[in-house]
Design an enzyme around this catalytic site. Structure first.
Site, mmCIF file in Angstrom:
data_model
loop_
_atom_site.group_PDB
_atom_site.id
_atom_site.type_symbol
_atom_site.label_atom_id
_atom_site.label_comp_id
_atom_site.label_asym_id
_atom_site.label_seq_id
_atom_site.Cartn_x
_atom_site.Cartn_y
_atom_site.Cartn_z
ATOM 1 N N ILE A 21 -33.611 86.952 -0.586
ATOM 2 C CA ILE A 21 -32.760 85.774 -0.488
ATOM 3 C C ILE A 21 -31.454 85.957 -1.254
ATOM 4 O O ILE A 21 -30.433 85.366 -0.908
ATOM 5 C CB ILE A 21 -33.508 84.502 -0.953
ATOM 6 C CG1 ILE A 21 -32.747 83.254 -0.497
ATOM 7 C CG2 ILE A 21 -33.743 84.517 -2.454
ATOM 8 C CD1 ILE A 21 -33.516 81.964 -0.663
ATOM 9 N N VAL A 63 -22.091 95.251 -9.396
ATOM 10 C CA VAL A 63 -22.293 95.499 -10.815
ATOM 11 C C VAL A 63 -23.767 95.777 -11.059
ATOM 12 O O VAL A 63 -24.619 94.988 -10.645
ATOM 13 C CB VAL A 63 -21.858 94.282 -11.666
ATOM 14 C CG1 VAL A 63 -22.058 94.579 -13.148
ATOM 15 C CG2 VAL A 63 -20.419 93.894 -11.376
ATOM 16 N N ASN A 93 -30.824 84.448 -9.600
ATOM 17 C CA ASN A 93 -31.819 84.693 -8.564
ATOM 18 C C ASN A 93 -32.801 85.813 -8.877
ATOM 19 O O ASN A 93 -33.919 85.809 -8.360
ATOM 20 C CB ASN A 93 -31.096 85.016 -7.246
ATOM 21 C CG ASN A 93 -32.010 85.641 -6.227
ATOM 22 O OD1 ASN A 93 -32.894 84.986 -5.671
ATOM 23 N ND2 ASN A 93 -31.838 86.936 -5.992
ATOM 24 N N SER A 146 -39.059 78.087 -6.903
ATOM 25 C CA SER A 146 -39.864 78.499 -5.758
ATOM 26 C C SER A 146 -40.758 77.342 -5.339
ATOM 27 O O SER A 146 -40.993 76.409 -6.118
ATOM 28 C CB SER A 146 -40.736 79.686 -6.162
ATOM 29 O OG SER A 146 -41.777 79.929 -5.245
ATOM 30 N N TYR A 159 -46.196 84.957 -12.082
ATOM 31 C CA TYR A 159 -45.089 84.546 -11.220
ATOM 32 C C TYR A 159 -45.017 83.025 -11.110
ATOM 33 O O TYR A 159 -43.945 82.423 -11.265
ATOM 34 C CB TYR A 159 -45.248 85.164 -9.831
ATOM 35 C CG TYR A 159 -44.171 84.757 -8.861
ATOM 36 C CD1 TYR A 159 -42.970 85.452 -8.807
ATOM 37 C CD2 TYR A 159 -44.338 83.666 -8.007
ATOM 38 C CE1 TYR A 159 -41.965 85.071 -7.929
ATOM 39 C CE2 TYR A 159 -43.347 83.282 -7.126
ATOM 40 C CZ TYR A 159 -42.162 83.988 -7.081
ATOM 41 O OH TYR A 159 -41.165 83.590 -6.216
ATOM 42 N N SER A 198 -38.493 89.446 2.149
ATOM 43 C CA SER A 198 -37.973 90.322 1.105
ATOM 44 C C SER A 198 -38.993 91.414 0.858
ATOM 45 O O SER A 198 -40.052 91.450 1.485
ATOM 46 C CB SER A 198 -37.707 89.539 -0.187
ATOM 47 O OG SER A 198 -38.889 89.434 -0.951
#
Length: 291
Positions: A21, A63, A93, A146, A159, A198
């Site tokens: 994302i 970067v 993110n 999330s 997580y 992802s």
């Protein structure tokens, strides 16, 4: 106002921009005419995305930045304001996953998740927000929580914990910006994606190699379940378009799949209201944000 009217022409800084994302948000920000600062630990990934944006007529710099390092994030902020200009949109993110029973989770894996998913957001806020507060122009801070930030999911505890923490951090930050009298020009918003494509599952940590067979099996079983969800997940650019439009409309909770994520939020509210302990459901899994 539309997302183009709100964000077009501004500078966007996105951590974890190399994939998922993060990359989707970057690609849509480019479509809106934003100048991009693409930050990631994966130098090759952000270099490719930079080249893609420039080839399409956009403006982007890449970067290499590890959000676990507060000095690196501070340098990212200094460089951005010195070389590119005031930030209109900061997207914290960068994130990683972890599978397995909590008691089988290696300490190093626990620290990795917390340092990236939670401390990385804090470092971004601490490095950029004072500069954003000092500017009179409108600016936005998006922190990636999330659907997992409003759910309880077994075998992904680090997580899930981290995403609950990011949501609480963002809610508190919004109140503090308001308390300090800056909410007229600095807008804090929480992003709660559902299933978005992802490679976070493939890169997720597991248990130690010498763990019991049942521990390894449980961790890998959860990984496989999440990979199954990934197969039907939302395209990152489509998710980004939804998020940008909601942000432009002034929403605080930015949901990639509004109906799906709202259902999880309502379920969480019901659990807290009724004070019924979390129940194990083998036929239903909430998919944490895969960015």
């Amino acid at each position: 106002m539309s997302a183009l009217e709100v964000f077009g022409g501004g500078v966007a800084v996105i951590t974890g921009a190399g994939a998922g994302i993060g990359a989707g948000l970057a690609r849509h920000a480019h479509r809106l005419g934003m100048s991009l600062v693409l930050a990631d630990v994966d130098a090759a990934a952000v270099a490719l995305l930079r080249d893609e944006v420039i080839a399409a007529g956009g403006s982007a710099v890449d970067v290499v930045c590890d959000v676990r390092d507060p000095e690196a994030v501070a340098e990212l902020a200094e460089r951005t304001y010195r070389d590119i200009g005031p930030v209109r949109l900061l997207v914290n993110n960068a994130g990683v996953e972890q599978f397995g029973y909590l008691w089988d989770t290696p300490v190093s894996n626990w620290n990795r998740v917390m340092d990236i998913n939670v401390s990385g957001v804090f470092h971004g806020v601490r490095a950029f927000l004072p500069k954003m507060l000092a500017e009179p122009s409108q600016s936005w801070v998006w922190n990636l929580s999330s659907i997992g930030g409003v759910a309880a999911v077994p075998l992904q505890a680090p997580y899930i914990i981290s995403k609950h923490a990011v949501l609480a951090l963002t809610e508190c930050l919004r109140l503090e910006v308001q308390l300090a009298g800056h909410d007229d020009h600095v807008h804090v918003q929480a992003v709660l994606p559902g299933a978005v494509k992802s490679n976070i599952f493939e890169a997720a940590g597991g248990v130690d190699a010498d763990s019991a067979g049942t521990a390894v099996s449980a961790a890998e079983s959860q990984r496989e379940a999440m990979l199954d969800i990934k197969a039907a997940a939302m395209d990152p650019v489509e998710a980004a378009e939804v998020v940008f439009e909601q942000a432009a409309e002034g929403a605080f909770y930015l949901l990639t799949q509004p109906e799906y994520v709202s259902t999880a939020m309502a379920d969480r509210a019901q659990v807290l209201t009724t004070q019924v302990p979390p129940q194990l459901r083998t036929t239903q899994r909430f998919d944490p944000d895969k960015h």
